[in-house]
Design an enzyme around this catalytic site. Sequence first.
Site, PDB file in Angstrom:
ATOM      1  N   ASP A   1     -33.094  -6.360  -5.098  1.00  0.00           N
ATOM      2  CA  ASP A   1     -34.514  -6.510  -5.410  1.00  0.00           C
ATOM      3  C   ASP A   1     -35.157  -7.318  -4.294  1.00  0.00           C
ATOM      4  OD1 ASP A   1     -37.033  -6.902  -6.389  1.00  0.00           O
ATOM      5  OD2 ASP A   1     -36.414  -7.778  -8.297  1.00  0.00           O
TER       6      ASP A   1
ATOM      7  N   HIS B   1     -42.143  -3.676 -13.198  1.00  0.00           N
ATOM      8  CA  HIS B   1     -41.384  -4.117 -12.032  1.00  0.00           C
ATOM      9  C   HIS B   1     -40.320  -3.080 -11.705  1.00  0.00           C
ATOM     10  CE1 HIS B   1     -39.627  -6.699  -9.057  1.00  0.00           C
ATOM     11  NE2 HIS B   1     -38.463  -6.705  -9.671  1.00  0.00           N
TER      12      HIS B   1
ATOM     13  N   CYS C   1     -43.447  -5.009  -5.479  1.00  0.00           N
ATOM     14  CA  CYS C   1     -42.112  -4.490  -5.779  1.00  0.00           C
ATOM     15  C   CYS C   1     -41.959  -2.997  -5.537  1.00  0.00           C
ATOM     16  CB  CYS C   1     -41.726  -4.825  -7.213  1.00  0.00           C
ATOM     17  SG  CYS C   1     -42.769  -4.049  -8.486  1.00  0.00           S
TER      18      CYS C   1
END
Length: 276
Positions: free
Chosen positions: A127, A110, A68
Amino acid sequence: MDLQAYFDRIGYHGGTEPTHDTLGALVAAHVRRIPFENLDPLMGVPVTDLSAGALTAKLVARSRGGYCYEHNNLMREVLCALGFGAERLAARVVWMTPQGVDGPPSPQTHQALAVTIPGADQRYLVDVGFGGQTPPAPIPMISERVQQTSHEPFRLRRLGDDADEWVVETLIGERWRPLYILGMQPRPLIDMQVGSWYVSTHPESNFVVGLSAALVMDDARWNLRGRHLTVHAGGGTERVRFDDAAQVCAALTDRFGIDLAGLGDVEAKVAAVLDT
């Protein structure tokens, strides 16, 4: 930021004006071509440099993927270069945890993005780095607004009366399932660097002790966990169990397009974690 190199990497030939259509097309192209993977932490290489140069060198020039912090910081560089607004947000992962949002707080490990389009007040969750459940489209940051995508629907929902934390959910079957609890306050790069260092070095981190890879194709999700490959497509699921590390490495190269050169003895390391 070498935009043309990035466009070539993701096979993008669309417009570059900072519009909603451009944003959606970039997200879809990115998750289709740059895989989620954790080979650096698995091989003992901490991920601490999140600069545009380092991310471009790895994810664009070297045909690698990342997790991420790498995906979403690279996407942020691209979007800002095109004229979008993009702020870093931190989140607590609750996906596949027994108690979900009702359990004890998990660490903020995250990263996602809050993206704005010039001339518009609406913010979108972007995302491109949540592995097998990565949203393949921008999600409006409006509580309870359902966003249909090429795969599952997604939505954000206020977590109780707290305006600073929202839960990101996806609809699987007839049940909304939480992915992560998203903090709504913008975070500086240093916070992301600390989070990336933690998940790429902590001895109990999933990224250190196990192997993951994922791609979100137009018609399927490909998820690799250890020796197990799962392909979700057309409402059905195909499961493949690889016999050995050589087959896993072949899948990383052939199915996910990951260049394993220069990483050391990947096959031996994969063999050690096949069942994690």
